[in-house]
Design an enzyme around this catalytic site. Sequence first.
Site, PDB file in Angstrom:
ATOM      1  N   ARG A  80      -8.241   8.837 -18.341  1.00 60.92           N
ATOM      2  CA  ARG A  80      -7.714  10.197 -18.338  1.00 60.92           C
ATOM      3  C   ARG A  80      -8.020  10.967 -17.062  1.00 60.92           C
ATOM      4  NH1 ARG A  80      -8.155   8.338 -23.234  1.00 60.92           N
ATOM      5  NH2 ARG A  80     -10.141   7.590 -22.455  1.00 60.92           N
ATOM      6  N   THR A  81      -9.265  10.913 -16.599  1.00 59.25           N
ATOM      7  CA  THR A  81      -9.604  11.717 -15.429  1.00 59.25           C
ATOM      8  C   THR A  81      -8.825  11.219 -14.212  1.00 59.25           C
ATOM      9  OG1 THR A  81     -11.801  11.996 -16.386  1.00 59.25           O
ATOM     10  CG2 THR A  81     -11.539  12.640 -14.099  1.00 59.25           C
ATOM     11  N   LYS A 110     -18.066  -5.030   1.668  1.00 58.06           N
ATOM     12  CA  LYS A 110     -18.677  -5.675   2.842  1.00 58.06           C
ATOM     13  C   LYS A 110     -20.022  -5.051   3.182  1.00 58.06           C
ATOM     14  CE  LYS A 110     -14.025  -6.043   4.794  1.00 58.06           C
ATOM     15  NZ  LYS A 110     -13.177  -5.523   5.887  1.00 58.06           N
ATOM     16  N   ARG A 131     -15.500   9.754  -8.551  1.00 55.36           N
ATOM     17  CA  ARG A 131     -16.308   9.400  -9.727  1.00 55.36           C
ATOM     18  C   ARG A 131     -17.280   8.318  -9.286  1.00 55.36           C
ATOM     19  NH1 ARG A 131     -14.583   8.233 -15.856  1.00 55.36           N
ATOM     20  NH2 ARG A 131     -14.553  10.493 -15.749  1.00 55.36           N
ATOM     21  N   HIS A 159     -19.825  16.556 -15.234  1.00 53.70           N
ATOM     22  CA  HIS A 159     -18.399  16.221 -15.231  1.00 53.70           C
ATOM     23  C   HIS A 159     -17.649  17.556 -15.328  1.00 53.70           C
ATOM     24  CE1 HIS A 159     -14.684  14.248 -15.720  1.00 53.70           C
ATOM     25  NE2 HIS A 159     -14.956  13.424 -16.714  1.00 53.70           N
TER      26      HIS A 159
HETATM   27  C1  NCD Z   1     -15.993  11.020 -20.196  1.00 56.29           C
HETATM   28  C2  NCD Z   1     -16.774  10.545 -18.990  1.00 56.29           C
HETATM   29  O1  NCD Z   1     -16.307   9.716 -18.225  1.00 56.29           O
HETATM   30  O2  NCD Z   1     -17.870  11.041 -18.834  1.00 56.29           O
HETATM   31  N1  NCD Z   1     -14.668  10.577 -20.211  1.00 56.29           N
HETATM   32  C3  NCD Z   1     -13.707  11.299 -19.586  1.00 56.29           C
HETATM   33  O3  NCD Z   1     -13.772  11.581 -18.422  1.00 56.29           O
HETATM   34  N2  NCD Z   1     -12.702  11.764 -20.351  1.00 56.29           N
HETATM   35  C4  NCD Z   1     -16.659  10.718 -21.472  1.00 56.29           C
HETATM   36  C5  NCD Z   1     -17.135   9.327 -21.709  1.00 56.29           C
HETATM   37  O4  NCD Z   1     -16.863   8.401 -20.954  1.00 56.29           O
HETATM   38  O5  NCD Z   1     -17.810   9.153 -22.720  1.00 56.29           O
END
Ligand code: NCD
Length: 336
Positions: A80-81, A110, A131, A159
């Site tokens: 989703r993100t 590398k 991320r 997050h």
């Molecule tokens: C969350 C995350 O990655 O922290 N997911 C997300 O971004 N929707 C929650 C999770 O992974 O549990």
Amino acid sequence: MQLTTSYPQLNTPVFAPDKSKINGDFTHKDILSLDQFTVEDLHTLFGLADEMKQLVLYHRPSSMLAGYVVSLLFFEPSSRTFASFASAVKRLGGETIEIQNPETVSSVSKGESFEDTMRTFEAYSDAIVLRHYRPGSAQVAADTASVPLLNAGDGNNEHPTQTLLDLYTIYKNFGRLDNLTCLLAGDPLNSRVIHSMMRGLSLFENNRVYLLSPEQLRLKRSDLFYWGERGINIVEIDHERDIPAYCDLWYWTRIQKERFASPQEYESVMKRGFIVTPELLHARAGKHTIVMDPLPRVSTVDPAVDADERAVYFREQIRNGLYIRMALLALVLGRA
Ligand code: NCD
């Protein structure tokens, strides 16, 4: 209560609040933590997200980000993100460089340093969405790259864009973000979503949070006191029977498997996991309690709950993530 030391106990980095505060001006800011936002900043974002929703619903072409390139660098898995950031840029007429697993497909494999990777992508793009599994990596990237850095989750730290979409969802349901009674369940120790959510809820008056988790997954004591000091009324519980009957929302998080030292530790905690079922909803939720989950759903919500009109994870949260990320990108790139 003493926490079991074998669970991951990573330090939550402290951000320099003054330097990074938004205070009405999003342009060129890094988005690293919910601590950067004021209540007014949230409302600015929500107002623009409303407009973005119209743009998406009516397929209005936008050139807001035409001529802009955004790099998406995801060192940890994401559905989703990642996809909502990609869609957000494209819906606004911009372009993306999309790299999932830089450790296998880029020069990181590398042995290139994290900082050099950031120096490379800042040259090719106008913003970087990152991320990473390391808590604090978003801050390091922001210190290195001169383009805005948007934290899409850094280890078990924060997050922020997830919480922005969650607060937007709550606001749309209740018309307020204060005087809420919230149940946050699952993994308060390791969930970066809960860590950002606590910061977000602490911006508003008189919020009460029930944290439901196995004992080993309670918040770090320092975090518990920190958020308590900031005005959230926190109650820790470890049994479904202690869920109060008058919650405005249930927010379920999965137990964060990837933060455990071994599969055995994860399995042993999972034995006392909590799942939302129609029966639990019937027994302990109110008529207007909304059920939220950042997803992925892994032993969090029984699919039988999906049809319940109080379940907003598929119907609202996922879509709101797109609108909020469109709004945020437009603001940060000075194109709103
Ligand atoms: C969350 C995350 O990655 O922290 N997911 C997300 O971004 N929707 C929650 C999770 O992974 O549990």
